[in-house]
Write a protein that holds these residues in place. Structure first.
Motif, mmCIF file in Angstrom:
data_model
loop_
_atom_site.group_PDB
_atom_site.id
_atom_site.type_symbol
_atom_site.label_atom_id
_atom_site.label_comp_id
_atom_site.label_asym_id
_atom_site.label_seq_id
_atom_site.Cartn_x
_atom_site.Cartn_y
_atom_site.Cartn_z
ATOM 1 N N CYS A 205 51.368 -14.548 48.870
ATOM 2 C CA CYS A 205 50.349 -14.970 47.702
ATOM 3 C C CYS A 205 49.215 -15.835 48.401
ATOM 4 O O CYS A 205 48.026 -15.645 48.031
ATOM 5 C CB CYS A 205 51.038 -15.902 46.554
ATOM 6 S SG CYS A 205 52.178 -15.016 45.477
ATOM 7 N N GLN A 208 46.963 -13.047 50.111
ATOM 8 C CA GLN A 208 46.366 -12.449 49.347
ATOM 9 C C GLN A 208 44.947 -13.237 48.610
ATOM 10 O O GLN A 208 43.944 -12.787 48.471
ATOM 11 C CB GLN A 208 47.239 -12.022 48.115
ATOM 12 C CG GLN A 208 48.096 -10.770 48.530
ATOM 13 C CD GLN A 208 49.134 -10.665 47.499
ATOM 14 O OE1 GLN A 208 49.515 -11.298 46.583
ATOM 15 N NE2 GLN A 208 50.048 -9.481 47.887
ATOM 16 N N GLY A 209 45.332 -14.404 48.157
ATOM 17 C CA GLY A 209 44.503 -15.072 47.677
ATOM 18 C C GLY A 209 42.971 -15.502 48.536
ATOM 19 O O GLY A 209 42.340 -15.391 48.305
ATOM 20 N N LEU A 233 53.301 -10.660 41.006
ATOM 21 C CA LEU A 233 53.018 -11.495 42.208
ATOM 22 C C LEU A 233 51.448 -11.320 42.491
ATOM 23 O O LEU A 233 50.953 -12.468 42.796
ATOM 24 C CB LEU A 233 53.636 -11.021 43.344
ATOM 25 C CG LEU A 233 55.268 -10.928 43.500
ATOM 26 C CD1 LEU A 233 55.774 -10.549 44.548
ATOM 27 C CD2 LEU A 233 55.879 -11.996 42.599
ATOM 28 N N GLU A 234 51.070 -10.188 42.789
ATOM 29 C CA GLU A 234 49.318 -9.955 43.322
ATOM 30 C C GLU A 234 48.461 -10.574 42.236
ATOM 31 O O GLU A 234 47.411 -11.114 42.585
ATOM 32 C CB GLU A 234 49.326 -8.696 43.736
ATOM 33 C CG GLU A 234 47.710 -8.347 44.372
ATOM 34 C CD GLU A 234 47.838 -6.853 44.716
ATOM 35 O OE1 GLU A 234 46.733 -6.608 45.083
ATOM 36 O OE2 GLU A 234 48.828 -6.410 45.004
ATOM 37 N N THR A 238 49.745 -15.219 42.341
ATOM 38 C CA THR A 238 48.599 -15.451 43.607
ATOM 39 C C THR A 238 47.428 -16.261 42.839
ATOM 40 O O THR A 238 47.065 -17.410 43.240
ATOM 41 C CB THR A 238 48.123 -14.233 44.024
ATOM 42 O OG1 THR A 238 49.237 -13.527 45.035
ATOM 43 C CG2 THR A 238 46.864 -14.391 44.842
ATOM 44 N N CYS A 348 55.650 -7.568 48.789
ATOM 45 C CA CYS A 348 55.061 -8.446 47.879
ATOM 46 C C CYS A 348 53.870 -7.810 47.555
ATOM 47 O O CYS A 348 52.879 -8.510 47.360
ATOM 48 C CB CYS A 348 54.848 -10.032 48.305
ATOM 49 S SG CYS A 348 56.635 -10.777 48.262
#
Length: 955
Positions: A205, A208-209, A233-234, A238, A348
């Motif tokens: 996370c 990704q962020g 999750l994404e 996140t 993830c």
């Protein structure tokens, strides 16, 4: 070139960075208490429900405390089986804060045997039988013994008794504790449970962020189901980690209403969203039809659309962005970029992304967009799939492997699967074929035995098992392999097989034609898609591996190299020969015109079109039928070729003969025949469908194609559409007419009868009538309708009939129709028609070839059916009832099922379907809504469920 492995350095955590998911929600509530979690459900697609981070935090902690009352030991697995984003999100956080391990369960199979097998497998795998689900979910798993089921509605109520502190937890988690489990698709067998810890999730996370550029001022839109790592999750944890507000929309709201996506971006100032290739392609096609709304939306806020799940076609991305600019009030302000990526449940979700790409200004060298580079903390490499360790040189394809702290730790209770998924050094074997060139990765196919059609994974082994049963296929000498043709929007596949007959034999053309037709039919029924090629290969040329298996990789390699060309050519020769046996060249001028029209619709060479061709059996859809009607009227100068006559005359020569009749006789009335034959092929028991309350049967076109070559498919169309035909005046008159017509088509039972909406009541009476004649009715299926329709009929007048018809045709929503009734009813009949006409989308009017006069007549037909049902009271019974239900016009599935279709608990209402069946009634949930369940988006799933019930009844 030297072998390559690509990695990027791990970012350094901030001192205050959360170490567990407990920390994430606590930080979000403390730092951003007024930021929002918003939801659009499947039941209320035009309203948004909102909770602030602070309110949500308190809500789920109270529920977590209530969950402890179940008396489960810490670490117990709770299977979460819910459909709405808010419910899933609530349940997962409650489990986490209570010290339990949530396992997210996707939608269960509609096939009873597969569903029961899966649930039993999950029960054994997890060593737990505790499920948290809805009333509807509980109904689906009621046949599996030994499950402890908690209803979500009761669970929510129990939380109201508690008011814990805003930082209360039952257990303070550690970074390497198990956090959430996700189930794999099970496309190659039963599902595995992927275990993610707090550490793996937060590592992903954070990365990704950072890649998405999320801040506390961002707002994201998610429509992926919460049981998917992308949705939970994404697009939830996140953005929550970064303080970003979120809007979670049920997928049906976007897929069935593409304009809703634009409105939400405009009204909610969305900056980040998700869109796989198939959805971008569909949205582009659907939005093209709404040119009347070009320039109507403020789309300047949207900056990025993530695209994962399948390779994204460059032209699709370009067309979508160009379309968004057309709808924008200020096209120059639209800076939307497409970010293709790669990720799986075990990583993830997204772990490799291309730099956000302006597809309109960037020269795209390849058919598919590159997938890019790994996120911070992630590594990727390409190796030889044979040994799983030898690095491939830059630019060469091989097995894609990934390493990093966002990779899952293990499969739950499956050490063997875990061990086989990793190689030395902690590299995870993704099962995908990739190429890394200059540090940028792109996919080249799949090693795993799955095919992705419109974002849904299907198991190739299961498909092959069913294809092996086809007469003409040599058992164990058949293989199916993924293949994407140049320019194709979604993945396809090829079937290789050895025939049981000699390709040079005297009957080879007939045998090959029958075999290929059967193979195509199974493919369409199982995965909604026909194969792109079916290649017969003599058995002595079909090599096996040392383990005795056919090598899909080798067969695909031979195909791409052109080494199977001679077999493809021979197949085409035999199929052409088979076609020639039944081929009839056009003779009359009218036939020649329709040959030209057919060729244009189906992209065929005119010389290949036979006047014996059946419009629907060669792939015609309801929209194709409208095009055929329009082009025929234009060429022959006819004011109208009734749509029903195209349905009744699907064979080219028959339609040409009918048009000659129109040209010579004018408008002479033909005798009324209620039967519309959508398909007359197949050896299984025919199915008869009764029209809904609007009287027409075009709605069944998309469904009927799935029954071709399996069982005849007939529909009853109401009387009164054509000039000179009187309306039905009573239910008894209609039922007598339909029962006699069914007997004329099928002299003896067993019969199979279904009725959609209003037609369910009519079908019930037809089934009773046939049983009274001494015939066996083995299958009766009302679709989304209770047995007693009179209460609904007495509330309807001509205005209601017009507005309901308009909603059915897609001119307005059902809610708008209900709201408009009081004011519209004050207008004259002509004014009401003109009012509806002005609201109707112009492209829909063109599609239906509708006029005010036809709409007026159609409303009269609908009103006649209302009059037939206003005094109808069901009595008697039939031998068996299978009720198919979906989201009703108003209310939830659960209320609809329990309060209208099934008896109310506590007393008998005498109006439930169980009161009219001599055996136990089955209630089967189907996807979609009342007016959409037979649309393209849902009919492929509906037909599978419907056909499985026919088979369960022995038909």
């Amino acid at each position: 070139m030297a072998p390559v492995a690509v990695s990027l350095a791990t970012t350094t955590d901030f001192v205050t960075a959360p170490h567990t998911l407990h920390d994430v929600i606590a930080q979000a509530a403390e730092w951003y208490p007024l930021h929002e979690l918003s939801f659009i459900s499947s039941l209320a697609q035009d309203s948004i429900q909102t909770k602030t981070f602070s309110a949500f935090n308190q809500y789920v902690r109270n529920l977590a405390r209530a969950m402890l009352e179940w008396g489960k030991p810490r670490g117990s697995v709770i299977v979460v089986y819910l459909t709405e984003h808010e419910d899933n999100m609530t349940a997962v956080w409650a489990c986490l804060l209570a010290g339990y391990l949530p396992c997210l369960q996707p939608a269960l199979s509609a096939q009873q045997a597969h569903k029961e097998g899966h649930v039993a497998h999950i029960k054994n795998l997890l060593g737990s039988a505790t499920w948290l689900t809805s009333e509807l979910g509980a109904e689906q798993i009621t046949s599996i013994s030994g499950l402890e089921v908690h209803l979500f509605s009761e669970f929510k109520s129990s939380g109201e008794k508690f008011a814990v502190g805003a930082d209360w937890v039952a257990y303070k988690a550690k970074p390497d504790d198990d956090a959430i489990m996700f189930l794999t698709s099970g496309s190659t067998g039963f599902s595995k449970a992927v275990v993610h810890t707090h550490r793996t999730i937060l590592t992903a996370c954070r990365a990704q962020g950072q890649n998405y550029g999320l801040t506390s001022e961002s707002k994201v839109l998610n429509w992926i189901g919460f049981d998917h790592v992308g949705g939970s999750l994404e697009f939830h944890i996140t953005p929550l980690l970064h303080g970003a507000s979120q809007l979670h929309v049920h997928a049906s709201a976007i897929i069935t209403g593409p304009l809703r996506l634009l409105r939400l971006i405009d009204e909610q100032s969305i900056q980040l969203a998700f869109g796989p290739n198939f959805l971008l392609s569909k949205l582009t096609r659907d939005l093209e039809k709404r040119s009347d709304l070009f320039g109507c939306f403020d789309l300047s806020s949207i900056k990025r659309i993530n695209s994962e799940g399948e390779a994204i076609v460059s032209k699709t991305a370009q067309a979508f962005v160009a379309m968004m600019k057309k709808f924008s009030k200020n096209p120059s302000a639209v800076s939307l970029v497409i970010a293709p990526g790669f990720g799986v449940t075990e990583t993830c979700a997204g772990c490799i992304y291309n730099y956000p790409l302006d597809v309109l200004t960037t020269e795209l060298a390849r058919e598919f967009l590159d997938l890019g580079r790994p996120l911070n903390g992630c590594e990727m490499r390409i190796v030889d799939p044979a040994d799983g360790t030898t690095l491939r040189p830059d630019g060469e394809s091989g097995e894609l492997q990934i390493r990093g702290q966002m990779v899952f730790v293990r499969y739950y209770n499956n050490a063997e699967a875990t061990s086989s998924s990793f190689v030395e050094g902690g590299w995870f074997r993704t099962g995908d074929v990739g190429i890394i060139e200059n540090g940028v990765m792109r996919l080249g196919g799949r090693i795993k035995d799955t095919i992705i059609v419109h974002g849904i994974s299907y198991g190739i082994p299961e498909l092959e098992t069913n294809l092996q049963t086809v007469e003409g296929v040599m058992h164990s000498f058949l293989a199916a392999a993924c293949y994407r043709a140049p320019g194709q929007d979604t993945e396809g596949f090829i079937i290789f097989y050895s025939p049981t007959f000699n390709l040079d034999g005297a009957e080879a053309s007939t045998e090959l034609s029958a075999t290929h037709r059967a193979l195509r039919d199974i493919c369409v029924k199982m995965i909604t898609l026909p194969p792109q090629f079916i290649i017969p290969i003599p058995v002595n040329q079909m090599e096996r591996t040392t383990l005795g298996k056919l090598s899909r990789a080798r067969l695909m390699s031979l195909f791409k190299q052109g080494q199977l060309a001679k077999y493809i050519t021979r197949s085409e020769e035999l199929l052409s020969e088979a076609r020639g046996i039944s081929f009839v060249a056009p003779y009359t001028e009218t036939e020649k015109v329709f040959v030209k029209i057919y060729a244009g619709i189906f992209n065929l060479i005119e010389s290949k079109v036979s006047v014996s061709d059946n419009f629907f059996e060669i792939g015609g859809t309801s929209l194709d039928a409208i095009r055929l009607k329009r082009e025929g009227e234009e060429y022959f100068g006819l004011p109208d070729i009734p749509s029903i006559q195209i349905l009744k005359h699907p064979v080219l020569s028959s339609l040409a003969h009918y048009v000659d009749f129109l040209l010579s006789k004018g408008t002479q009335t033909e005798e009324y025949d209620p039967i519309v034959p959508f398909s007359v092929t197949g050896n299984k028991t025919p199915i008869f469908f009764v029209h809904p309350g609007v009287g027409e049967v075009l709605i069944f076109v998309n469904l009927a194609k799935y029954f071709q070559n399996e069982r005849p498919f007939y529909a009853f169309r109401a009387r009164g559409f054509d000039s000179g035909h009187l309306f039905f005046t009573s239910m008894d008159e209609m039922v007598s007419c339909y029962a006699a017509a069914a007997k004329r088509i099928q002299a003896t039972g067993p019969y199979a009868i279904a009725g959609y909406s209003y037609g369910g009541a009519v079908a019930f009476e037809v089934a009773k009538r046939l049983e009274a004649m001494g015939e066996e009715v083995k299958f009766f299926a009302p679709i989304n309708i209770p047995p007693n329709i009179s209460d609904h009929m007495c509330e309807l007048d001509w205005t209601a009939a017009l507005l309901n018809l308009s909603a059915f045709l897609g001119f307005m929503s059902r809610y708008d129709a209900d709201d408009m009734h009081p004011s519209v009813s004050l207008l004259t009949r002509q004014q009401q028609l003109e009012f509806v006409w002005k609201l109707s989308p112009p492209e829909r009017i063109v599609e239906l070839q509708l006029t005010l006069e036809k709409l007026d007549k159609w409303t009269d037909v609908a009103m006649s059916l209302i009059n037939c049902g206003v005094d109808y009271i069901p009595t008697g019974s039939v031998s068996a009832v299978d009720v198919f239900y979906t989201t009703p016009f108003a209310g939830s599935n659960v209320d609809w099922l329990n309060n209208q279709l099934k008896p109310w608990t506590g007393w008998s209402r005498g109006e439930a379907w169980s009161d009219f069946s001599r055996s136990k009634v089955s209630y089967i949930l189907v996807p979609g809504e009342h007016t959409t369940l037979m649309d393209f988006e849902y009919v492929s799933q509906f037909q599978k469920i419907f056909r499985s019930r026919l088979e369960a009844r022995g038909l």
